[in-house]
Design a protein around this motif. Structure first.
Motif, PDB file in Angstrom:
ATOM      1  N   TRP A 200       0.675  -1.259   0.107  1.00 44.85           N
ATOM      2  CA  TRP A 200       0.060  -0.097   0.028  1.00 44.85           C
ATOM      3  C   TRP A 200       0.877   1.136   0.042  1.00 44.85           C
ATOM      4  N   ALA A 201       1.791   1.163   0.834  1.00 47.87           N
ATOM      5  CA  ALA A 201       3.012   2.481   0.835  1.00 47.87           C
ATOM      6  C   ALA A 201       3.685   2.652  -0.482  1.00 47.87           C
ATOM      7  N   ALA A 202       4.068   1.437  -1.004  1.00 49.67           N
ATOM      8  CA  ALA A 202       4.710   1.538  -2.480  1.00 49.67           C
ATOM      9  C   ALA A 202       3.756   2.232  -3.617  1.00 49.67           C
TER      10      ALA A 202
ATOM     11  N   ILE B 153       4.113   4.747  -6.325  1.00 51.02           N
ATOM     12  CA  ILE B 153       3.819   4.514  -7.847  1.00 51.02           C
ATOM     13  C   ILE B 153       2.663   5.460  -8.641  1.00 51.02           C
ATOM     14  N   THR B 154       1.644   5.570  -7.833  1.00 53.04           N
ATOM     15  CA  THR B 154       0.360   6.133  -8.248  1.00 53.04           C
ATOM     16  C   THR B 154      -0.096   7.408  -7.141  1.00 53.04           C
ATOM     17  N   PRO B 155       0.845   8.461  -7.026  1.00 55.33           N
ATOM     18  CA  PRO B 155       0.424   9.313  -5.971  1.00 55.33           C
ATOM     19  C   PRO B 155      -0.942  10.149  -6.331  1.00 55.33           C
ATOM     20  N   GLY B 156      -1.285  10.093  -7.441  1.00 51.88           N
ATOM     21  CA  GLY B 156      -2.423  10.780  -7.920  1.00 51.88           C
ATOM     22  C   GLY B 156      -3.671  10.028  -7.305  1.00 51.88           C
ATOM     23  N   GLN B 157      -3.339   8.769  -7.286  1.00 55.40           N
ATOM     24  CA  GLN B 157      -4.830   8.086  -6.818  1.00 55.40           C
ATOM     25  C   GLN B 157      -4.783   8.513  -5.185  1.00 55.40           C
ATOM     26  N   TYR B 158      -4.026   8.482  -4.884  1.00 53.04           N
ATOM     27  CA  TYR B 158      -3.804   8.723  -3.146  1.00 53.04           C
ATOM     28  C   TYR B 158      -4.240  10.413  -2.805  1.00 53.04           C
ATOM     29  N   GLN B 159      -4.131  11.205  -3.913  1.00 56.62           N
ATOM     30  CA  GLN B 159      -4.516  12.456  -3.810  1.00 56.62           C
ATOM     31  C   GLN B 159      -6.184  12.408  -3.959  1.00 56.62           C
ATOM     32  N   ASP B 160      -6.620  11.732  -4.818  1.00 58.29           N
ATOM     33  CA  ASP B 160      -8.245  11.495  -4.834  1.00 58.29           C
ATOM     34  C   ASP B 160      -8.757  10.848  -3.683  1.00 58.29           C
ATOM     35  N   LEU B 161      -8.206   9.860  -3.068  1.00 58.86           N
ATOM     36  CA  LEU B 161      -8.761   9.327  -1.828  1.00 58.86           C
ATOM     37  C   LEU B 161      -8.535  10.441  -0.720  1.00 58.86           C
TER      38      LEU B 161
ATOM     39  N   TYR C 232       4.242  11.465  -1.410  1.00 60.71           N
ATOM     40  CA  TYR C 232       5.495  10.730  -1.405  1.00 60.71           C
ATOM     41  C   TYR C 232       6.200  10.712   0.011  1.00 60.71           C
ATOM     42  N   LEU C 233       6.071  11.967   0.803  1.00 58.70           N
ATOM     43  CA  LEU C 233       6.615  11.790   2.108  1.00 58.70           C
ATOM     44  C   LEU C 233       6.002  10.885   2.993  1.00 58.70           C
ATOM     45  N   ALA C 234       4.594  10.624   2.929  1.00 55.56           N
ATOM     46  CA  ALA C 234       3.786   9.718   3.521  1.00 55.56           C
ATOM     47  C   ALA C 234       4.200   8.177   3.348  1.00 55.56           C
ATOM     48  N   GLY C 235       4.201   8.071   1.904  1.00 53.78           N
ATOM     49  CA  GLY C 235       4.527   6.797   1.411  1.00 53.78           C
ATOM     50  C   GLY C 235       6.075   6.275   1.771  1.00 53.78           C
ATOM     51  N   GLY C 236       6.969   7.306   1.590  1.00 56.76           N
ATOM     52  CA  GLY C 236       8.428   7.033   1.909  1.00 56.76           C
ATOM     53  C   GLY C 236       8.390   6.640   3.785  1.00 56.76           C
ATOM     54  N   ALA C 237       7.668   7.303   4.534  1.00 56.84           N
ATOM     55  CA  ALA C 237       7.619   7.169   5.860  1.00 56.84           C
ATOM     56  C   ALA C 237       7.125   5.805   6.080  1.00 56.84           C
ATOM     57  N   GLN C 238       6.008   5.533   5.553  1.00 60.53           N
ATOM     58  CA  GLN C 238       5.656   4.182   5.661  1.00 60.53           C
ATOM     59  C   GLN C 238       6.404   2.919   5.364  1.00 60.53           C
ATOM     60  N   ILE C 239       7.243   3.320   4.123  1.00 59.12           N
ATOM     61  CA  ILE C 239       7.798   2.342   3.761  1.00 59.12           C
ATOM     62  C   ILE C 239       9.214   1.978   4.685  1.00 59.12           C
ATOM     63  N   ALA C 240       9.746   2.962   5.342  1.00 56.26           N
ATOM     64  CA  ALA C 240      10.611   3.153   6.286  1.00 56.26           C
ATOM     65  C   ALA C 240      10.165   2.084   7.457  1.00 56.26           C
ATOM     66  N   LEU C 241       8.940   2.623   7.834  1.00 60.55           N
ATOM     67  CA  LEU C 241       8.329   1.724   8.957  1.00 60.55           C
ATOM     68  C   LEU C 241       8.384   0.316   8.760  1.00 60.55           C
ATOM     69  N   CYS C 242       7.936  -0.107   7.348  1.00 58.12           N
ATOM     70  CA  CYS C 242       7.784  -1.492   6.840  1.00 58.12           C
ATOM     71  C   CYS C 242       9.197  -2.127   7.167  1.00 58.12           C
ATOM     72  N   LEU C 243      10.114  -1.304   6.610  1.00 59.39           N
ATOM     73  CA  LEU C 243      11.486  -1.783   6.777  1.00 59.39           C
ATOM     74  C   LEU C 243      11.931  -2.183   8.312  1.00 59.39           C
ATOM     75  N   LEU C 244      11.679  -1.141   9.143  1.00 59.71           N
ATOM     76  CA  LEU C 244      11.694  -1.484  10.572  1.00 59.71           C
ATOM     77  C   LEU C 244      11.141  -2.660  11.082  1.00 59.71           C
ATOM     78  N   VAL C 245       9.756  -2.713  10.440  1.00 56.54           N
ATOM     79  CA  VAL C 245       9.227  -3.952  11.232  1.00 56.54           C
ATOM     80  C   VAL C 245       9.705  -5.264  10.575  1.00 56.54           C
ATOM     81  N   ALA C 246       9.786  -5.247   9.211  1.00 49.02           N
ATOM     82  CA  ALA C 246      10.382  -6.430   8.616  1.00 49.02           C
ATOM     83  C   ALA C 246      11.584  -6.930   9.369  1.00 49.02           C
TER      84      ALA C 246
END
Length: 159
Positions: free
Chosen positions: A34-36, A40-48, A63-77
């Protein structure tokens, strides 16, 4: 406990740790996808954000929100900063669930083409339950960086 002392895990501890490893990696991958997609499709999340929350967000905010979520996912993994990273994913996902609660009351709704329209909300509940279980079982999550450090009594802040 001294640095040279080694804690051995029972076979049950190892089975629990394997189960939590599978759970942790599966949840990290699920949220990562979901974060990635925010990248990949930031416009879709702007619409949401516009349609669900009534707010305008810029591409850089997505992009900032997606990047922060990806970083969290790496920490969790990896199982690093477990209380912070697991708890952050739980809170983030809980927020998502609270925004979509109306679908829980009609889980079998279908659109005019017969497509189930509320099944993502039902999946969201299962993921929320799994994240709660992961947080509650942190101390049994031995096959993680934080678990290894805890067993070897090193750097408690990494747990």
């Amino acid at each position: 406990m001294a640095f040279h002392e080694k804690i051995t895990l029972s076979s049950q501890d190892k089975m629990d740790a394997v189960a939590l490893l599978v759970l942790r990696l599966g949840l990290a991958w699920f949220i990562f996808l979901w974060a990635a997609h925010k990248i990949i499709t930031p416009g879709q999340y702007q619409d949401l954000a516009r349609n669900f929350d009534g707010v305008e967000v810029s591409l850089s905010q997505v992009y900032l929100a997606g990047g922060a979520q990806i970083a969290l996912c790496l920490l969790v993994a990896l199982g690093v900063l477990r209380y912070f990273s697991y708890g952050s994913l739980l809170i983030m996902h809980f927020f998502t669930v609270t925004r979509r609660w109306e679908g829980f009351f009609d889980p079998f709704a279908v659109n005019e083409r017969g497509f189930p329209v509320n099944r993502n909300q039902v999946i969201d509940l299962a993921v929320l339950a799994a994240l709660i279980a992961l947080v509650l079982l942190i101390r049994r999550d031995h096959f993680s960086v934080g678990g290894w450090l805890a067993r070897h009594d090193r750097a408690r802040w990494w747990m």
